[in-house]
Design a protein around this motif. Structure first.
Motif, PDB file in Angstrom:
ATOM      1  N   TYR A   1      54.030  24.825 -35.675  1.00  0.00           N
ATOM      2  CA  TYR A   1      52.637  24.989 -36.096  1.00  0.00           C
ATOM      3  C   TYR A   1      52.467  24.775 -37.591  1.00  0.00           C
ATOM      4  O   TYR A   1      51.511  24.119 -38.027  1.00  0.00           O
ATOM      5  N   ASN A   2      53.391  25.291 -38.394  1.00  0.00           N
ATOM      6  CA  ASN A   2      53.276  25.153 -39.849  1.00  0.00           C
ATOM      7  C   ASN A   2      53.427  23.703 -40.298  1.00  0.00           C
ATOM      8  O   ASN A   2      52.638  23.207 -41.121  1.00  0.00           O
ATOM      9  N   GLN A   3      54.436  23.013 -39.771  1.00  0.00           N
ATOM     10  CA  GLN A   3      54.657  21.624 -40.177  1.00  0.00           C
ATOM     11  C   GLN A   3      53.565  20.702 -39.646  1.00  0.00           C
ATOM     12  O   GLN A   3      53.164  19.747 -40.313  1.00  0.00           O
ATOM     13  N   ALA A   4      53.092  20.969 -38.432  1.00  0.00           N
ATOM     14  CA  ALA A   4      52.008  20.155 -37.875  1.00  0.00           C
ATOM     15  C   ALA A   4      50.755  20.279 -38.730  1.00  0.00           C
ATOM     16  O   ALA A   4      50.054  19.288 -38.983  1.00  0.00           O
ATOM     17  N   LYS A   5      50.477  21.496 -39.213  1.00  0.00           N
ATOM     18  CA  LYS A   5      49.318  21.708 -40.080  1.00  0.00           C
ATOM     19  C   LYS A   5      49.484  20.952 -41.393  1.00  0.00           C
ATOM     20  O   LYS A   5      48.552  20.305 -41.880  1.00  0.00           O
ATOM     21  N   ARG A   6      50.686  21.020 -41.982  1.00  0.00           N
ATOM     22  CA  ARG A   6      50.939  20.334 -43.251  1.00  0.00           C
ATOM     23  C   ARG A   6      50.825  18.829 -43.110  1.00  0.00           C
ATOM     24  O   ARG A   6      50.316  18.140 -44.002  1.00  0.00           O
TER      25      ARG A   6
ATOM     26  N   LYS B   1      49.075  17.306 -40.832  1.00  0.00           N
ATOM     27  CA  LYS B   1      47.785  16.959 -40.224  1.00  0.00           C
ATOM     28  C   LYS B   1      47.957  16.332 -38.831  1.00  0.00           C
ATOM     29  O   LYS B   1      47.296  15.353 -38.481  1.00  0.00           O
TER      30      LYS B   1
ATOM     31  N   GLU C   1      49.864  20.641 -25.270  1.00  0.00           N
ATOM     32  CA  GLU C   1      50.106  21.109 -26.634  1.00  0.00           C
ATOM     33  C   GLU C   1      51.346  20.455 -27.230  1.00  0.00           C
ATOM     34  O   GLU C   1      52.255  20.035 -26.512  1.00  0.00           O
TER      35      GLU C   1
ATOM     36  N   PRO D   1      47.485  17.050 -34.891  1.00  0.00           N
ATOM     37  CA  PRO D   1      46.794  17.998 -33.998  1.00  0.00           C
ATOM     38  C   PRO D   1      47.779  18.722 -33.087  1.00  0.00           C
ATOM     39  O   PRO D   1      48.667  18.104 -32.499  1.00  0.00           O
ATOM     40  N   VAL D   2      47.615  20.029 -32.988  1.00  0.00           N
ATOM     41  CA  VAL D   2      48.482  20.830 -32.129  1.00  0.00           C
ATOM     42  C   VAL D   2      48.033  20.749 -30.677  1.00  0.00           C
ATOM     43  O   VAL D   2      48.845  20.564 -29.764  1.00  0.00           O
TER      44      VAL D   2
ATOM     45  N   LYS E   1      56.792  12.735 -41.122  1.00  0.00           N
ATOM     46  CA  LYS E   1      56.291  12.801 -39.750  1.00  0.00           C
ATOM     47  C   LYS E   1      57.354  12.347 -38.763  1.00  0.00           C
ATOM     48  O   LYS E   1      57.509  12.934 -37.684  1.00  0.00           O
TER      49      LYS E   1
ATOM     50  N   LYS F   1      53.851  21.705 -28.794  1.00  0.00           N
ATOM     51  CA  LYS F   1      55.116  22.404 -28.554  1.00  0.00           C
ATOM     52  C   LYS F   1      55.786  21.978 -27.253  1.00  0.00           C
ATOM     53  O   LYS F   1      56.989  22.203 -27.065  1.00  0.00           O
TER      54      LYS F   1
END
Length: 364
Positions: free
Chosen positions: A130-135, A137, A227, A139-140, A112, A229
């Motif tokens: 988006y992919n790493q944030a999902k992995r 956990k 967001e 929040p985007v 993180k 990003k």
């Protein structure tokens, strides 16, 4: 790699429950922590287990003591129990399982931290964010703001650890360091929190670090982003606020990107325009010819809204003495700072001169 302090706490807990002394070693057969230095196994026994693990994959060995090995995040940890009976073996297996869990949590924190650093520096593609944030956990969609903390004559680690103690770092908020003497705090905001609350947070951080860590800091913050990003944008705004404040507002402890005044405009002017303006206002390098008492007089005059009597009182000088000093400035520049338009021109020129000096120091 887990810290020695974390490992020591685990070993104390294992000894409290099992009654056996124990120690943890790394892949170089170096002892990282132990409950009793006299109860440690010989280094060659640890080395033998590591070699056997690399050949056969065996993770346990019992001799004069019980040894257990786990590999996590490209690091080897060896737990040594000062006992060989069933109770010692059971305690060792539970202990190594707990050690593996701690290493996994630590790896998640490090992942993180690296992600937030890359995000702040704008080193990630949108799809990677988006992919790493999902992995991880994270929040985007979340309201956030970035604080930039600049310690004065203090270790970054002290400030960083204090901030981690103040906020739920790693859950919703993130604190990291990506350059010397700058700590970055990415703070999650509630829907009802706005800039008044952010200003209050900044004041609390400054006061807390001053009282608890005995560290003087300056802090800046960017605008609110919706967001993940856009976090890098808030960081860049906070960085600009810190730089502008360092040049023009050195007395302020807290700097907001939204409230930088004319300093923001001057900071973005090209050097050629600044030099042209200074040549126009301070023809013949008059800026270099000002005496300290003249500059003090004019700064105080501006602070007191061009009020002669109030300025004279603040400077503890006679009114005529103040007028004389202001007239000396007029002779050198052709600007009568008692007139609003000339006062504005002179003040802007002083700020431009500060900006030029800061640019030269930065490039030298």
């Amino acid at each position: 790699m887990l810290s020695n302090q974390t490992i020591q706490k685990l070993l104390q807990e294992i000894k409290r429950i099992s009654g056996y002394d124990c120690s943890v070693w790394n892949e170089k057969a170096e002892c990282m922590a132990a409950t009793n230095i006299k109860a440690k196994p010989q280094a060659h026994a640890v080395t033998a287990l590591i070699e056997n693990y690399e050949k056969t994959g065996s993770q346990e060995e019992t001799g004069d003591e019980s040894l257990f090995l786990v590999e996590s995040n490209e690091h080897l940890y060896i737990l040594a129990m000062a006992g060989t009976d069933d109770k010692a073996v059971m305690a060792g297996r539970f202990g190594i399982s707990h050690l593996e869990s701690l290493a996994s949590v630590n790896r998640s924190k490090m992942d993180k931290n690296r992600f937030i650093q890359s995000l702040i520096l704008d080193n990630l593609l949108l799809v990677d964010i988006y992919n790493q944030a999902k992995r991880l956990k994270i929040p985007v969609v979340q309201r956030r703001v970035v604080f930039l903390v600049e310690p004065q004559n203090a270790e970054d680690t002290l400030v960083l650890e204090t901030l981690k103690g103040m906020f739920a770092i790693g859950i919703k908020d993130f604190a990291t360091s990506i350059e010397e003497k700058h700590i970055i705090l990415v703070k999650a905001l509630e829907p009802t929190e706005g800039y008044d609350q952010i200003q209050h947070m900044a004041d609390v951080i400054v006061d807390t670090l001053g009282m608890e860590a005995m560290v003087g800091v300056r802090i800046s913050y960017g605008t609110i982003v919706e967001e993940l990003k856009d976090v890098s944008r808030s960081y860049k705004e906070a960085d600009m606020a810190m730089e502008v404040g360092r040049v023009f507002y050195s007395q302020r402890r807290v700097l907001s990107y939204k409230v930088l005044g004319i300093g923001r405009l001057i900071h973005q002017l090209p050097a050629s325009l600044c030099e042209m303006f200074l040549d126009e206002v301070f023809e013949g390098n008059a800026m270099d010819n000002f005496e300290e008492e003249e500059l003090t007089a004019v700064y105080t005059f501006f602070e007191n809204n061009l009020n002669i009597s109030e300025t004279a009182r603040k400077l503890y000088v006679h009114r005529n003495t103040l007028v004389y000093r202001l007239e000396k400035i007029q002779k050198k520049t052709g600007l009568d700072v008692r007139v609003f338009e000339d006062a504005m021109t002179f003040k802007i020129a002083l700020m431009v001169e500060k900006h030029m000096r800061a640019m030269k120091e930065k490039n030298s």
